[in-house]
Design a protein around this motif. Structure first.
Motif, PDB file in Angstrom:
ATOM      1  N   SER A 125       0.792  -1.219   0.000  1.00  0.00           N
ATOM      2  CA  SER A 125       0.000   0.000   0.000  1.00  0.00           C
ATOM      3  C   SER A 125       0.825   1.269   0.000  1.00  0.00           C
ATOM      4  O   SER A 125       1.883   1.350   0.602  1.00  0.00           O
ATOM      5  N   ALA A 149     -12.043   6.504   2.394  1.00  0.00           N
ATOM      6  CA  ALA A 149     -10.942   5.680   1.894  1.00  0.00           C
ATOM      7  C   ALA A 149     -11.231   4.224   2.216  1.00  0.00           C
ATOM      8  O   ALA A 149     -11.577   3.883   3.351  1.00  0.00           O
ATOM      9  N   SER A 151      -9.516   0.449   1.975  1.00  0.00           N
ATOM     10  CA  SER A 151      -8.236  -0.224   1.794  1.00  0.00           C
ATOM     11  C   SER A 151      -8.463  -1.683   1.415  1.00  0.00           C
ATOM     12  O   SER A 151      -9.091  -2.443   2.155  1.00  0.00           O
ATOM     13  N   THR A 152      -7.952  -2.071   0.237  1.00  0.00           N
ATOM     14  CA  THR A 152      -8.078  -3.450  -0.245  1.00  0.00           C
ATOM     15  C   THR A 152      -6.690  -4.063  -0.420  1.00  0.00           C
ATOM     16  O   THR A 152      -5.676  -3.410  -0.189  1.00  0.00           O
ATOM     17  N   GLU A 154      -5.306  -4.510  -3.042  1.00  0.00           N
ATOM     18  CA  GLU A 154      -4.653  -3.846  -4.181  1.00  0.00           C
ATOM     19  C   GLU A 154      -4.156  -2.445  -3.844  1.00  0.00           C
ATOM     20  O   GLU A 154      -3.365  -1.869  -4.576  1.00  0.00           O
ATOM     21  N   HIS A 157      -8.394   3.058  -2.124  1.00  0.00           N
ATOM     22  CA  HIS A 157      -9.350   3.599  -3.089  1.00  0.00           C
ATOM     23  C   HIS A 157     -10.175   4.675  -2.401  1.00  0.00           C
ATOM     24  O   HIS A 157     -10.717   4.452  -1.317  1.00  0.00           O
ATOM     25  N   PHE A 159     -13.503   7.080  -2.548  1.00  0.00           N
ATOM     26  CA  PHE A 159     -14.811   7.157  -3.200  1.00  0.00           C
ATOM     27  C   PHE A 159     -15.654   8.254  -2.576  1.00  0.00           C
ATOM     28  O   PHE A 159     -15.556   8.534  -1.373  1.00  0.00           O
ATOM     29  N   SER A 181     -18.498   1.358 -10.740  1.00  0.00           N
ATOM     30  CA  SER A 181     -17.274   0.716 -10.268  1.00  0.00           C
ATOM     31  C   SER A 181     -17.556  -0.751  -9.973  1.00  0.00           C
ATOM     32  O   SER A 181     -18.702  -1.133  -9.736  1.00  0.00           O
ATOM     33  N   ILE A 184     -16.115  -3.926  -4.309  1.00  0.00           N
ATOM     34  CA  ILE A 184     -14.840  -3.932  -3.589  1.00  0.00           C
ATOM     35  C   ILE A 184     -15.040  -4.622  -2.243  1.00  0.00           C
ATOM     36  O   ILE A 184     -15.979  -4.303  -1.510  1.00  0.00           O
TER      37      ILE A 184
END
Length: 252
Positions: A125, A149, A151-152, A154, A157, A159, A181, A184
Motif C-alpha cells: 500500500s 478511503a 483499503s483493499t 490492491e 481507493h 470514493f 465501479s 470492492i
C-alpha cells in the motif's frame, strides 16, 4: 525489521511506548524520536521510516500540522499511527481516512492488532492517499465527510460517499457496491461501516445489508418484504427493521 519513528512531546509517553513495542512488537525498530512539529518534520524529511507513531498534541502545534509541513516539502509514504485521547472528531476523521490510531493509555492488545495490520499493509500500500484525505477532512473542520478511503489488497481507493449504493456483509468482510465501479471487498465488518455511514443516509435493513436510501427504487411487502435497489438487486428486510424502514420512507 520495520523502521519506526516516535513523535510525542512527552518524554515519559515516548519511553512507555518504546517499552510496549519492545515487549509486544519486537519487529519494530525505533530509528528516531522527536518532540515537536519542527523536530518531527526535520526528522521525517531526513530519514523517512516505514511507520510513524504520532501524537495529535505537540508543544508547537498538532500532528496534523506536522503532516502539512512535511507535505509542503516532500511526500511522506509512511504508515501513520496516531496516538490520541478520546477526541471523537479526530477518531471519526481517522476512520473515514482508513488510518490507524491508538487511544491513550495504549492497550497492548490494540497495539498488537495495529502492528498486525501494518505488516500486511506495508507490502502492498501507498499511504499518501490516506494522509491526503485525512488532511482534507481536518481542514474542513466539519464532521460531514464527503469521501471515504477503502483499503483493499490492491491498495487505497477513495470514493464519494454519495456513490456507494449498498454494502453487504460477508463474514468479517464487507462488500461495497459502488456506482460505475466494480464491487470492492474490505476486511472490516459491516457494523463498522454502519456506524460511519448512517448519518449519510444509509440504513441497516438486515443483518447482511446496509443500503444508501438514495438508491432505493422500491419497497415490496410480499414474499416477506424486500427492497429493490438501483443496481436491480433484491435485498431482504429483517422483521424488526420493517416498521422503521416504512417510517423512513414516509419522510423521503
Amino acid at each position: 525489521m520495520i523502521t519506526a519513528i516516535l513523535i510525542d512531546d512527552d518524554n515519559n509517553l515516548r519511553a512507555g511506548m518504546k517499552t510496549l513495542l519492545n515487549r509486544y512488537a519486537p519487529e519494530i525498530m525505533i530509528i528516531g524520536e522527536a518532540d515537536s512539529v519542527k523536530t518531527g518534520t526535520e526528522l521525517l524529511l531526513q530519514n523517512p521510516p516505514q511507520v510513524v507513531f504520532l501524537d495529535i498534541h505537540l508543544g508547537d502545534g498538532s500532528g496534523f500540522d506536522l503532516l502539512e509541513e512535511v507535505n509542503k516539502k516532500g511526500r511522506l509514504n509512511s504508515q501513520i499511527v496516531f496516538i490520541t485521547a478520546h477526541e471523537q472528531y479526530a477518531i471519526k476523521a481517522f476512520r473515514f481516512s482508513a488510518l490507524d490510531f491508538l487511544l491513550k493509555p495504549v492497550d497492548p492488545d490494540e497495539l498488537e492488532k495495529v502492528i498486525g495490520k501494518i505488516k500486511n499493509v506495508l507490502v502492498k500500500s501507498d499511504s499518501v492517499a490516506h494522509i491526503d484525505l485525512l488532511l482534507e477532512n481536518i481542514r474542513k473542520k466539519v464532521d460531514n465527510f464527503r469521501r471515504i478511503a477503502l483499503s483493499t489488497s490492491e491498495g487505497i481507493h477513495l470514493f464519494e460517499i454519495s456513490d456507494i449504493i449498498r454494502c453487504e456483509s460477508e463474514d468479517n468482510y464487507t462488500k461495497f457496491y459502488i456506482r460505475n465501479s466494480k464491487p470492492i471487498l474490505i476486511s472490516k465488518t459491516l457494523k463498522e461501516y454502519e456506524d460511519l455511514l448512517t448519518e449519510h443516509g444509509f440504513e441497516r435493513i438486515h443483518q447482511s445489508h446496509l443500503i444508501n436510501l438514495s438508491y432505493l427504487k422500491s419497497y415490496i411487502k410480499k414474499d416477506g418484504g424486500y427492497v429493490v435497489m438501483s443496481d436491480n438487486s433484491n435485498l431482504p428486510i429483517s422483521q424488526r427493521k420493517k416498521d422503521r424502514l416504512q417510517e423512513i420512507l414516509k419522510t423521503l
